[in-house]
Design an enzyme around this catalytic site. Structure first.
Site, mmCIF file in Angstrom:
data_model
loop_
_atom_site.group_PDB
_atom_site.id
_atom_site.type_symbol
_atom_site.label_atom_id
_atom_site.label_comp_id
_atom_site.label_asym_id
_atom_site.label_seq_id
_atom_site.Cartn_x
_atom_site.Cartn_y
_atom_site.Cartn_z
ATOM 1 N N ALA A 1 -13.799 2.378 -12.056
ATOM 2 C CA ALA A 1 -14.772 2.163 -11.202
ATOM 3 C C ALA A 1 -15.453 3.368 -10.880
ATOM 4 O O ALA A 1 -16.292 3.331 -10.013
ATOM 5 C CB ALA A 1 -14.132 1.425 -9.843
ATOM 6 N N ARG B 1 -11.359 -2.018 -10.322
ATOM 7 C CA ARG B 1 -11.073 -1.668 -8.755
ATOM 8 C C ARG B 1 -9.530 -2.073 -8.657
ATOM 9 O O ARG B 1 -9.078 -2.939 -9.165
ATOM 10 C CB ARG B 1 -12.074 -1.870 -8.063
ATOM 11 C CG ARG B 1 -13.577 -1.263 -8.140
ATOM 12 C CD ARG B 1 -14.440 -1.621 -6.898
ATOM 13 N NE ARG B 1 -13.860 -1.157 -5.598
ATOM 14 C CZ ARG B 1 -14.110 -1.667 -4.434
ATOM 15 N NH1 ARG B 1 -15.300 -2.592 -4.571
ATOM 16 N NH2 ARG B 1 -13.449 -1.182 -3.372
ATOM 17 N N CYS C 1 -22.927 6.796 -4.585
ATOM 18 C CA CYS C 1 -22.124 5.855 -5.795
ATOM 19 C C CYS C 1 -22.701 5.651 -7.128
ATOM 20 O O CYS C 1 -22.152 5.141 -7.786
ATOM 21 C CB CYS C 1 -21.243 4.913 -5.110
ATOM 22 S SG CYS C 1 -19.980 5.259 -3.870
ATOM 23 N N ASN D 1 -5.702 -1.152 -6.111
ATOM 24 C CA ASN D 1 -4.837 0.195 -5.870
ATOM 25 C C ASN D 1 -4.219 0.586 -7.280
ATOM 26 O O ASN D 1 -4.311 -0.054 -8.254
ATOM 27 C CB ASN D 1 -3.941 -0.036 -4.781
ATOM 28 C CG ASN D 1 -2.821 -1.301 -4.984
ATOM 29 O OD1 ASN D 1 -2.615 -1.438 -6.193
ATOM 30 N ND2 ASN D 1 -2.525 -1.797 -3.999
ATOM 31 N N VAL D 2 -3.324 1.549 -7.255
ATOM 32 C CA VAL D 2 -2.860 2.337 -8.411
ATOM 33 C C VAL D 2 -1.806 1.080 -9.114
ATOM 34 O O VAL D 2 -1.876 0.943 -10.357
ATOM 35 C CB VAL D 2 -1.801 3.399 -7.955
ATOM 36 C CG1 VAL D 2 -1.258 3.955 -9.092
ATOM 37 C CG2 VAL D 2 -2.818 4.550 -7.410
ATOM 38 N N GLN D 3 -1.144 0.471 -8.400
ATOM 39 C CA GLN D 3 -0.364 -0.525 -8.860
ATOM 40 C C GLN D 3 -0.900 -1.909 -9.498
ATOM 41 O O GLN D 3 -0.573 -2.245 -10.704
ATOM 42 C CB GLN D 3 0.785 -1.089 -7.732
ATOM 43 C CG GLN D 3 1.829 -0.165 -7.085
ATOM 44 C CD GLN D 3 1.099 1.117 -6.388
ATOM 45 O OE1 GLN D 3 -0.229 0.772 -5.802
ATOM 46 N NE2 GLN D 3 2.002 2.006 -6.212
ATOM 47 N N THR D 4 -2.107 -2.296 -8.871
ATOM 48 C CA THR D 4 -2.764 -3.491 -9.543
ATOM 49 C C THR D 4 -3.409 -2.956 -10.711
ATOM 50 O O THR D 4 -3.493 -3.435 -11.944
ATOM 51 C CB THR D 4 -4.030 -3.786 -8.573
ATOM 52 O OG1 THR D 4 -3.607 -4.103 -7.413
ATOM 53 C CG2 THR D 4 -4.891 -4.616 -8.930
ATOM 54 N N ARG D 5 -4.114 -1.484 -10.996
ATOM 55 C CA ARG D 5 -4.557 -1.018 -11.918
ATOM 56 C C ARG D 5 -3.781 -1.092 -12.984
ATOM 57 O O ARG D 5 -3.969 -1.421 -14.347
ATOM 58 C CB ARG D 5 -5.454 0.122 -11.848
ATOM 59 C CG ARG D 5 -6.630 -0.115 -11.038
ATOM 60 C CD ARG D 5 -7.656 1.207 -11.127
ATOM 61 N NE ARG D 5 -7.516 1.486 -9.670
ATOM 62 C CZ ARG D 5 -8.222 2.726 -9.101
ATOM 63 N NH1 ARG D 5 -9.188 3.086 -10.244
ATOM 64 N NH2 ARG D 5 -8.408 2.913 -8.422
ATOM 65 N N ARG E 1 -18.435 8.730 -12.423
ATOM 66 C CA ARG E 1 -18.081 10.148 -12.712
ATOM 67 C C ARG E 1 -17.399 10.041 -13.897
ATOM 68 O O ARG E 1 -17.652 10.669 -14.981
ATOM 69 C CB ARG E 1 -17.667 11.037 -11.744
ATOM 70 C CG ARG E 1 -17.030 12.379 -12.163
ATOM 71 C CD ARG E 1 -15.927 12.809 -11.277
ATOM 72 N NE ARG E 1 -14.835 11.998 -10.634
ATOM 73 C CZ ARG E 1 -13.843 12.360 -11.399
ATOM 74 N NH1 ARG E 1 -13.552 12.920 -12.365
ATOM 75 N NH2 ARG E 1 -12.667 11.301 -11.216
ATOM 76 N N ARG E 2 -16.507 9.371 -13.990
ATOM 77 C CA ARG E 2 -15.420 9.312 -15.289
ATOM 78 C C ARG E 2 -16.235 8.463 -16.411
ATOM 79 O O ARG E 2 -16.356 8.823 -17.400
ATOM 80 C CB ARG E 2 -14.254 8.370 -14.857
ATOM 81 C CG ARG E 2 -13.339 9.242 -13.883
ATOM 82 C CD ARG E 2 -12.143 8.397 -13.367
ATOM 83 N NE ARG E 2 -11.037 9.090 -12.767
ATOM 84 C CZ ARG E 2 -10.635 8.696 -11.552
ATOM 85 N NH1 ARG E 2 -10.987 7.420 -11.171
ATOM 86 N NH2 ARG E 2 -9.752 9.301 -10.883
ATOM 87 N N SER F 1 0.670 -1.306 0.091
ATOM 88 C CA SER F 1 0.145 0.021 0.153
ATOM 89 C C SER F 1 0.918 1.252 0.044
ATOM 90 O O SER F 1 0.849 2.126 1.059
ATOM 91 C CB SER F 1 -0.644 0.179 1.163
ATOM 92 O OG SER F 1 -1.915 -1.334 1.363
ATOM 93 N N LYS G 1 -12.469 12.945 -1.032
ATOM 94 C CA LYS G 1 -13.249 12.406 -2.033
ATOM 95 C C LYS G 1 -13.962 11.249 -1.621
ATOM 96 O O LYS G 1 -14.762 10.534 -2.059
ATOM 97 C CB LYS G 1 -12.830 12.258 -3.266
ATOM 98 C CG LYS G 1 -11.769 11.332 -3.521
ATOM 99 C CD LYS G 1 -11.592 11.260 -5.175
ATOM 100 C CE LYS G 1 -10.390 10.228 -5.639
ATOM 101 N NZ LYS G 1 -10.063 10.348 -6.933
ATOM 102 N N ASP G 2 -13.407 10.375 -0.484
ATOM 103 C CA ASP G 2 -13.919 9.319 -0.028
ATOM 104 C C ASP G 2 -15.093 9.540 1.253
ATOM 105 O O ASP G 2 -15.738 8.612 1.687
ATOM 106 C CB ASP G 2 -12.869 8.348 0.808
ATOM 107 C CG ASP G 2 -11.851 7.700 -0.204
ATOM 108 O OD1 ASP G 2 -12.035 7.836 -1.417
ATOM 109 O OD2 ASP G 2 -10.827 7.403 0.089
#
Length: 347
Positions: A165, A186, A279, A188-192, A168-169, A46, A120-121
């Site tokens: 995910a 969905r 959401c 984290n950044v590295q997973t995506r 909005r986008r 993380s 934003k969460d």
């Protein structure tokens, strides 16, 4: 002397941390920082949570000499419900509150004393007994386009799959490029980024703020203007909460507050609150201080498929009361434009 317990929660969907702290009377100050990660992960998985925990720690150390001693902050791990369910859209599992519930509970139970959230969460309501008096300086609010085969959304061939995910986008992509396909994406950044390289999707969009905090901005193929992709409410902003009766923590937090950011976030969140955003509702907003020193605001409400998009702009004095009213007024305008049937169709 004061010791703080600082706990940081990693939100794998949005790559944002939550930091919590607890004071104890000791001979020397000690701050313990904790990172919440998805189930089964280790803290090293993380990096964005850790980066934001370290940013918060450094600001606390710089502002308060009693927190600057070596070894004052120890990283521990907290898990949030939202990080444990990655195969379903947020709207299907309870929404953004899943990323803050465990943190809120810890705060109210006195197990920790400050909570640093990616704004934003954070739902538009705060649990009774908590207050959010501090925002750190806002990062870049824009979204980054990431693709191995094209330089922009416009260059993607018809039928290309974009992973996101975020409704909005999704809505804004499909509004401008209806021949593209958007799928739930969905992690984290590295997973995506790994899934993108493996060919699961043709392209994805990530918040530039998260990439910059990870020193990974070079992964961005292009940065989208706010005109092409209006950001999420409070995108790029970190907020720090505490119990409403904890004067000591409020004193610490007041020293870190960036007032321009706090006011912009308040304006955008008021807009969101009027629209009762969740959401299942694609909503975007951006408030900022323009070259004349005034507040400039733009808001958007859309259907998930991009077939309906309602937009508005506002300007006014850059003061708390004026900006809250501005955001509220903009929300009521778009709510009236969309009509009650629009929101019923999203349920």
């Amino acid at each position: 002397m004061v010791s703080l317990r600082c706990t940081t929660a990693h939100h794998s969907l949005l790559g944002s941390p939550t930091c919590l702290a607890r004071p104890r009377r000791r001979a020397c100050p000690v701050v313990r920082a904790a990172v919440a990660v998805e189930a089964g992960a280790q803290a090293k998985d993380s990096p964005l949570a850790l980066a934001q925990a370290h940013e918060t720690r450094e600001k606390l150390k710089a502002a308060h000499s009693e927190l600057a001693e070596e070894g004052a902050i120890e990283i521990v791990i907290i898990k949030t419900t939202g990080d444990m369910i990655l195969d379903k859209p947020l709207a299907d599992i309870g929404g953004k509150g899943l990323f803050t519930k465990e943190i809120d509970d810890a705060l109210l139970q006195g197990r920790i004393d400050i909570a640093v959230h990616s704004m934003k969460d954070v739902p538009t309501y705060l649990p009774e007994g908590t207050i959010l008096p501090c925002n750190l300086p806002r990062e870049d609010v824009r979204d980054a386009f990431i693709c191995l085969t094209a330089n922009s959304l416009a260059e993607l061939p018809a039928g290309s799959v974009v992973g996101s995910a975020s409704l909005r986008r999704q809505s804004q992509i499909l509004y401008r490029y209806p021949l593209l396909k958007v799928v739930n994406f969905r992690g984290n950044v590295q997973t995506r980024l790994r899934k993108l390289k493996e060919g699961d999707v043709s392209a994805t969009l990530l918040a530039l703020a998260g990439l910059r905090r990870l020193n990974m901005a070079e992964n961005a193929t292009a940065v989208l203007s706010v005109e092409e992709m209006l950001p999420a409410v409070a995108q790029g902003a970190i907020g720090i909460a505490c119990r409403s009766n904890d004067d000591k923590m409020m004193e610490y937090l007041s020293s870190l507050n960036h007032e321009d950011t706090r006011l912009a976030v308040a304006c955008e969140r008021e807009f969101l609150a009027v629209l009762d955003g969740n959401c299942r509702t694609p909503i975007a907003a951006y408030a900022y201080r323009d070259k004349d020193g005034n507040c400039s605001f733009r808001g958007l409400l859309a259907s998930p498929d991009g077939s309906k998009v309602f937009e508005t702009t506002r300007s006014g004095p850059y003061s708390f009361n004026d900006m809250v009213e501005l955001g509220k007024d903009a929300g009521h305008e778009l709510k009236a434009k969309a009509g009650p049937g629009f929101f019923d169709s999203l349920q």
